[in-house]
Write a protein that holds these residues in place. Sequence first.
Motif, PDB file in Angstrom:
ATOM      1  N   LEU A 198       1.108   3.501  -5.298  1.00 60.03           N
ATOM      2  CA  LEU A 198       2.006   2.792  -6.200  1.00 60.03           C
ATOM      3  C   LEU A 198       1.247   1.933  -7.206  1.00 60.03           C
ATOM      4  CD1 LEU A 198       4.813   1.713  -3.715  1.00 60.03           C
ATOM      5  CD2 LEU A 198       4.912   3.529  -5.421  1.00 60.03           C
ATOM      6  N   ARG A 199       0.077   1.462  -6.841  1.00 60.82           N
ATOM      7  CA  ARG A 199      -0.744   0.675  -7.755  1.00 60.82           C
ATOM      8  C   ARG A 199      -1.649   1.550  -8.614  1.00 60.82           C
ATOM      9  NH1 ARG A 199      -3.953  -3.485  -4.416  1.00 60.82           N
ATOM     10  NH2 ARG A 199      -4.553  -4.148  -6.520  1.00 60.82           N
ATOM     11  N   TYR A 213       8.581  12.239  -2.741  1.00 58.28           N
ATOM     12  CA  TYR A 213       9.556  13.260  -3.113  1.00 58.28           C
ATOM     13  C   TYR A 213      10.853  13.160  -2.312  1.00 58.28           C
ATOM     14  CZ  TYR A 213       6.196  15.757  -6.011  1.00 58.28           C
ATOM     15  OH  TYR A 213       5.319  16.099  -7.006  1.00 58.28           O
ATOM     16  N   TRP A 214      10.891  12.279  -1.310  1.00 57.23           N
ATOM     17  CA  TRP A 214      12.054  12.214  -0.443  1.00 57.23           C
ATOM     18  C   TRP A 214      12.887  10.953  -0.623  1.00 57.23           C
ATOM     19  CZ3 TRP A 214      13.423  16.393   2.360  1.00 57.23           C
ATOM     20  CH2 TRP A 214      12.445  17.368   2.573  1.00 57.23           C
ATOM     21  N   THR A 215      12.370   9.947  -1.294  1.00 54.32           N
ATOM     22  CA  THR A 215      13.099   8.683  -1.390  1.00 54.32           C
ATOM     23  C   THR A 215      12.653   7.902  -2.609  1.00 54.32           C
ATOM     24  OG1 THR A 215      13.608   6.631  -0.216  1.00 54.32           O
ATOM     25  CG2 THR A 215      11.406   7.515   0.057  1.00 54.32           C
ATOM     26  N   ASP A 216      13.518   6.956  -3.023  1.00 51.59           N
ATOM     27  CA  ASP A 216      13.195   6.026  -4.103  1.00 51.59           C
ATOM     28  C   ASP A 216      13.051   4.599  -3.585  1.00 51.59           C
ATOM     29  OD1 ASP A 216      13.206   7.985  -6.076  1.00 51.59           O
ATOM     30  OD2 ASP A 216      15.380   7.823  -6.368  1.00 51.59           O
ATOM     31  N   ARG A 217      13.112   4.411  -2.272  1.00 48.90           N
ATOM     32  CA  ARG A 217      12.982   3.084  -1.674  1.00 48.90           C
ATOM     33  C   ARG A 217      11.628   2.964  -0.995  1.00 48.90           C
ATOM     34  NH1 ARG A 217      18.048   1.877   2.021  1.00 48.90           N
ATOM     35  NH2 ARG A 217      16.886  -0.104   2.118  1.00 48.90           N
ATOM     36  N   LEU A 218      10.954   1.837  -1.234  1.00 46.57           N
ATOM     37  CA  LEU A 218       9.603   1.662  -0.724  1.00 46.57           C
ATOM     38  C   LEU A 218       9.580   1.624   0.801  1.00 46.57           C
ATOM     39  CD1 LEU A 218       6.617   1.187  -1.180  1.00 46.57           C
ATOM     40  CD2 LEU A 218       7.092  -1.252  -1.424  1.00 46.57           C
ATOM     41  N   VAL A 249       7.352   4.210   2.976  1.00 41.48           N
ATOM     42  CA  VAL A 249       6.270   3.834   3.892  1.00 41.48           C
ATOM     43  C   VAL A 249       6.470   4.488   5.260  1.00 41.48           C
ATOM     44  CG1 VAL A 249       5.237   1.894   5.126  1.00 41.48           C
ATOM     45  CG2 VAL A 249       5.743   1.681   2.701  1.00 41.48           C
ATOM     46  N   VAL A 250       7.706   4.477   5.747  1.00 40.95           N
ATOM     47  CA  VAL A 250       7.989   5.081   7.058  1.00 40.95           C
ATOM     48  C   VAL A 250       7.754   6.590   7.015  1.00 40.95           C
ATOM     49  CG1 VAL A 250       9.789   5.522   8.760  1.00 40.95           C
ATOM     50  CG2 VAL A 250       9.610   3.262   7.695  1.00 40.95           C
ATOM     51  N   VAL A 251       8.255   7.255   5.979  1.00 39.14           N
ATOM     52  CA  VAL A 251       8.091   8.706   5.864  1.00 39.14           C
ATOM     53  C   VAL A 251       6.619   9.070   5.703  1.00 39.14           C
ATOM     54  CG1 VAL A 251       8.652  10.715   4.454  1.00 39.14           C
ATOM     55  CG2 VAL A 251      10.411   9.028   4.948  1.00 39.14           C
ATOM     56  N   GLY A 268      11.975  18.363  -1.458  1.00 36.90           N
ATOM     57  CA  GLY A 268      12.226  16.929  -1.446  1.00 36.90           C
ATOM     58  C   GLY A 268      13.600  16.578  -1.978  1.00 36.90           C
ATOM     59  N   SER A 269      14.290  15.683  -1.274  1.00 36.13           N
ATOM     60  CA  SER A 269      15.678  15.385  -1.613  1.00 36.13           C
ATOM     61  C   SER A 269      15.821  14.602  -2.916  1.00 36.13           C
ATOM     62  CB  SER A 269      16.324  14.592  -0.476  1.00 36.13           C
ATOM     63  OG  SER A 269      15.609  13.386  -0.237  1.00 36.13           O
ATOM     64  N   LYS A 270      14.749  13.988  -3.417  1.00 32.80           N
ATOM     65  CA  LYS A 270      14.826  13.209  -4.647  1.00 32.80           C
ATOM     66  C   LYS A 270      14.098  13.855  -5.813  1.00 32.80           C
ATOM     67  CE  LYS A 270      17.241   9.758  -3.152  1.00 32.80           C
ATOM     68  NZ  LYS A 270      18.586   9.464  -3.707  1.00 32.80           N
ATOM     69  N   ARG A 271      12.944  14.444  -5.567  1.00 29.53           N
ATOM     70  CA  ARG A 271      12.145  14.986  -6.653  1.00 29.53           C
ATOM     71  C   ARG A 271      11.704  16.425  -6.413  1.00 29.53           C
ATOM     72  NH1 ARG A 271       9.804  10.759  -9.838  1.00 29.53           N
ATOM     73  NH2 ARG A 271      10.492   8.704  -9.116  1.00 29.53           N
ATOM     74  N   GLY A 272      12.212  17.075  -5.384  1.00 29.51           N
ATOM     75  CA  GLY A 272      11.815  18.443  -5.108  1.00 29.51           C
ATOM     76  C   GLY A 272      12.237  19.401  -6.208  1.00 29.51           C
TER      77      GLY A 272
END
Length: 319
Positions: free
Chosen positions: A36-37, A222-227, A231-233, A276-280
């Motif tokens: 992210l950085r 690719y699976w989420t937009d939440r940090l 991190v968990v995934v 990926g559910s968000k960016r696949g």
Amino acid sequence: MNTLWTLLQDPNMQWILISCTLLGLSSGIIGCFSYLRKQSLMGDTLAHAALPGICIAFMLTGTKSILYFLIGAGLAGVAATFGIGWITRHSRIKHDAAMGIVLSSFFGLGIVLLTLVQHGGYGNQAGLDKFLFGQAASMVGSDVLTLSIVSLILVSVCYFLFKQFKLVSFDPGFAKGIGYPVAFYEQLTMLLMVVAVVVGIQAVGVILVASLIITPAVSARYWTDRLGVMVVVSGIFGAISGATGAIASSTAASLPTGPLTVLAATALFGLSLLLGSKRGIIVRRLVRQRMKRSLGFGYEEQAATASVPDERVNKEAAL
């Protein structure tokens, strides 16, 4: 399956499986903040910079202890970090170019020192070159215990300082404005990355350990937009990669754990890239087709409603 079950009952295999899984878990979590950085290359730089530290630690102590290697590689990683900062502050060289310079310089120095060790008068230098590509099977009980403890410490630090790391990663200006020591958290994040690189060198190797840090984080994106979910995934993907590499390398002779772990992480990235559910890619195409259909139906309904007043006007004119 019988062979796999027999291997899992072996105590040595259980230790290696646990250590590789914890290594993948901690590396995936740390890699999220680096990604992210926009410091993905920093992990590769620190991994290559750790090689001269390992060689110097062996030359000074004469023993192949993961604890001494951890100290030596950590000091080398800190020196590489300060070297990158010094180059960018006192010259017009960009950050990525500075990382490339430091990476090649430290790795070249490490190869020279490794050659000197191999041809020197040391009695137990055999197997030191395994740190280039990793050899998890060579770890003893003390090495596995050290790796497991360090991995749990990395996960715990990220858990308790998640809020601070999140704010510094997304909006360092706002974090500095409300009184957060941004420079301290940035250096702490860099130190955690150094530790993650060092503890993964024996299992994955100097050359491949950066992939274990970055690839799970990129896959999780690719699976989420939440940090928090990312991190968990990412940690789960890293743990799966480490466990898969350890199990796959034990099912056949002469299969290295490090490359198989990286290949498992790459396979998860390929699945994330497609599904990926968000960016696949496939999901985005399905969403795009659905939007086109909905917009097309909207245009047809709008045209149908717009034609009603025209027909009414024509009837009135006819009357």
